[in-house]
Design a protein around this motif. Structure first.
Motif, mmCIF file in Angstrom:
data_model
loop_
_atom_site.group_PDB
_atom_site.id
_atom_site.type_symbol
_atom_site.label_atom_id
_atom_site.label_comp_id
_atom_site.label_asym_id
_atom_site.label_seq_id
_atom_site.Cartn_x
_atom_site.Cartn_y
_atom_site.Cartn_z
ATOM 1 N N GLY A 1 -22.218 -11.048 -16.254
ATOM 2 C CA GLY A 1 -22.905 -10.900 -14.825
ATOM 3 C C GLY A 1 -23.410 -9.542 -14.805
ATOM 4 O O GLY A 1 -24.634 -9.064 -14.350
ATOM 5 N N THR A 2 -22.891 -8.383 -15.275
ATOM 6 C CA THR A 2 -23.139 -7.165 -15.370
ATOM 7 C C THR A 2 -24.437 -6.918 -16.351
ATOM 8 O O THR A 2 -25.253 -6.248 -15.794
ATOM 9 C CB THR A 2 -22.201 -6.158 -16.130
ATOM 10 N N ASP B 1 -27.498 -10.453 -6.489
ATOM 11 C CA ASP B 1 -26.248 -10.108 -6.944
ATOM 12 C C ASP B 1 -25.558 -11.672 -6.514
ATOM 13 O O ASP B 1 -24.949 -11.617 -5.399
ATOM 14 C CB ASP B 1 -25.394 -9.271 -6.907
ATOM 15 N N GLN C 1 -20.892 -14.339 -7.292
ATOM 16 C CA GLN C 1 -19.885 -14.872 -6.724
ATOM 17 C C GLN C 1 -20.257 -16.125 -6.021
ATOM 18 O O GLN C 1 -19.565 -16.806 -5.293
ATOM 19 C CB GLN C 1 -19.319 -14.119 -5.639
ATOM 20 N N SER D 1 -22.427 -14.257 -12.440
ATOM 21 C CA SER D 1 -21.336 -13.921 -13.455
ATOM 22 C C SER D 1 -20.702 -15.137 -13.851
ATOM 23 O O SER D 1 -20.661 -16.126 -12.921
ATOM 24 C CB SER D 1 -20.461 -12.829 -12.805
ATOM 25 N N LYS E 1 -14.578 -16.886 -11.999
ATOM 26 C CA LYS E 1 -15.822 -17.056 -10.903
ATOM 27 C C LYS E 1 -15.710 -18.673 -10.489
ATOM 28 O O LYS E 1 -15.229 -19.430 -11.429
ATOM 29 C CB LYS E 1 -17.090 -16.627 -11.671
HETATM 30 C C1 PLP Z 1 -20.399 -9.135 -6.996
HETATM 31 C C2 PLP Z 1 -20.255 -9.026 -8.536
HETATM 32 N N1 PLP Z 1 -21.301 -8.459 -8.957
HETATM 33 C C3 PLP Z 1 -21.217 -8.259 -10.686
HETATM 34 C C4 PLP Z 1 -20.302 -8.702 -11.109
HETATM 35 C C5 PLP Z 1 -20.042 -8.444 -12.762
HETATM 36 O O1 PLP Z 1 -19.832 -9.561 -13.513
HETATM 37 P P1 PLP Z 1 -19.183 -9.675 -14.912
HETATM 38 O O2 PLP Z 1 -17.890 -9.503 -14.732
HETATM 39 O O3 PLP Z 1 -19.414 -11.001 -15.340
HETATM 40 O O4 PLP Z 1 -19.786 -8.624 -15.694
HETATM 41 C C6 PLP Z 1 -18.910 -9.444 -10.601
HETATM 42 C C7 PLP Z 1 -17.844 -9.867 -11.269
HETATM 43 O O5 PLP Z 1 -17.086 -9.348 -11.746
HETATM 44 C C8 PLP Z 1 -19.006 -9.427 -9.104
HETATM 45 O O6 PLP Z 1 -18.075 -9.932 -8.603
#
Ligand code: PLP
Length: 368
Positions: free
Chosen positions: A60-61, A157, A160, A181, A186
């Motif tokens: 997700g990042t 974003d 979630q 993500s 999730k």
């Molecule tokens: C609100 C939010 N944004 C971004 C992320 C980042 O996702 P990821 O952990 O898949 O990189 C998360 C989850 O960890 C999240 O809860």
């Protein structure tokens, strides 16, 4: 009775007969990075979100990072977001060389308060990054009309919020692009890291497809310096299977949330509100209480696991001390972080577990 915060093992055991042959297929075809399962997932998830494009990514990042780059966020720009979120939201802004500009939350929803956005806009502002926190859609109509007025781009974003609906429309296609993500915990979780960028904008999708694979537009044709943000074949296979179950799982999460609301209606605590025309997918079910830490410890003695999303707003994290926001900069987000407690909510929770948790909370906090 024991109530874990999440039970991924039981979920896996229920899916094992579907998952193992799909993983075997990935092994047989050696499509370990991108490949057929990932492409199928992209098509199926795009259809699910009712968008033109889904670009499967490694997290997700990564989806937030490529989403912001695709929307033209550059070094020196500012991006407006909420401090009441996971660090990755702001990190993605930082990765672009841009600066996160926080605005406070609406305490009724815990999401960014759109009424505060305009006063945070400067000539450097490039984009707004609202979070659908806990699976509850941000107030997108207001955010989009501000963005249009000031010629800003908007990235959701949606990390979630897989399947959540805003005024009847699925998140993921509400703005210029959306980042999901698929981290294992999730609502649509892979068996490792994973993420996706969705969009109706052909240029955004084209950029993200190249950028996730070293800027390649064809094999060994590198148009620009990109990243290694590709989704693994095993994750594509897992996500395709889990996507088929997602609406049923979401329905169960919503049922649990309704039951918590009913049982806690008179308890001395507050619960974020759902807009009657929206559909929250309850990635988390949070309550706000004045004695959060003692309630958490009390529930632990009853073998009820809870969590805190999040204990500290981003502007007070050491990672963002350079932004120099003093305490009390965003009092409502700070108050939320002091009081918030996430109760267990996952599709496999039994009715007995739900009432046990609610009754234990009620006993501890008392009635209004
Ligand atoms: C609100 C939010 N944004 C971004 C992320 C980042 O996702 P990821 O952990 O898949 O990189 C998360 C989850 O960890 C999240 O809860």
């Amino acid at each position: 009775m024991k109530v874990p915060f999440l039970d991924l093992r039981t979920e896996y055991l229920g899916l094992r007969d579907e998952i193992l042959p799909a993983l075997d297929h990935v092994g047989e075809t050696s499509a370990f990075v991108l490949g057929e399962e990932v492409e199928q997932f992209e098509q199926e998830f795009a259809r699910y979100c009712d968008v033109q494009h889904c670009v499967a990514l490694s997290s997700g990042t990564a989806a937030l990072h490529l989403g912001l780059l695709a929307l033209g966020v550059q070094p020196g720009d500012e991006v407006i977001t909420s401090p009441n979120t996971f660090l990755a939201t702001a990190e993605a802004i930082t990765y672009c060389g841009a600066r996160p500009i926080f605005v406070d939350i609406d305490p009724a929803t815990a999401n960014l308060d759109p009424g505060l956005i305009e006063r945070a806009i400067t000539p450097r502002t490039r984009a707004i990054l609202p979070i659908h926190l806990y699976g509850r859609p941000a107030d997108m109509d207001v955010i989009l009309s501000i963005a249009e007025k000031h010629k800003l781009r908007v990235l959701e974003d949606a990390a979630q919020a897989h399947g959540a609906r805003y005024r009847g429309r699925r998140v993921g296609g509400l703005a210029d692009a959306a980042a999901f993500s698929c981290y294992p915990t999730k609502n649509l979780g892979a068996y490792g890291e994973g993420g996706a960028l969705t969009t109706n904008d052909d240029q955004v999708a084209k950029y993200a497809r190249a950028a996730r694979s070293h800027g390649q537009t064809a094999r060994y044709e590198h148009e620009f310096v990109g990243y290694n943000y590709r989704m693994h074949g095993y994750q594509g296979a897992v996500l395709r299977i889990k996507l088929r179950h997602l609406d049923r799982w979401t329905g169960r999460r919503q049922e649990i949330a309704r039951e918590y609301r009913r049982l806690l209606a008179n308890a001395r605590l507050t619960i974020p509100v759902d807009h009657p025309q929206d559909e929250c997918v309850y990635h988390q079910f949070v309550i706000y209480v004045s004695n959060r830490n003692s309630l958490k410890s009390h529930l632990a003695t009853q073998e009820i696991e809870t969590s805190i999303h999040y204990p500290k707003p981003l502007h007070l994290q050491p990672a963002y001390s350079s932004l120099a926001y003093p305490p009390c900069s965003f009092p409502l987000a700070e108050r939320a972080c002091e009081r918030v407690l996430s109760l267990p909510v996952y599709p496999g929770m039994t009715a007995e577990q739900v009432s046990y948790v609610a009754n234990s909370v009620l006993q501890a906090v008392g009635t209004k």
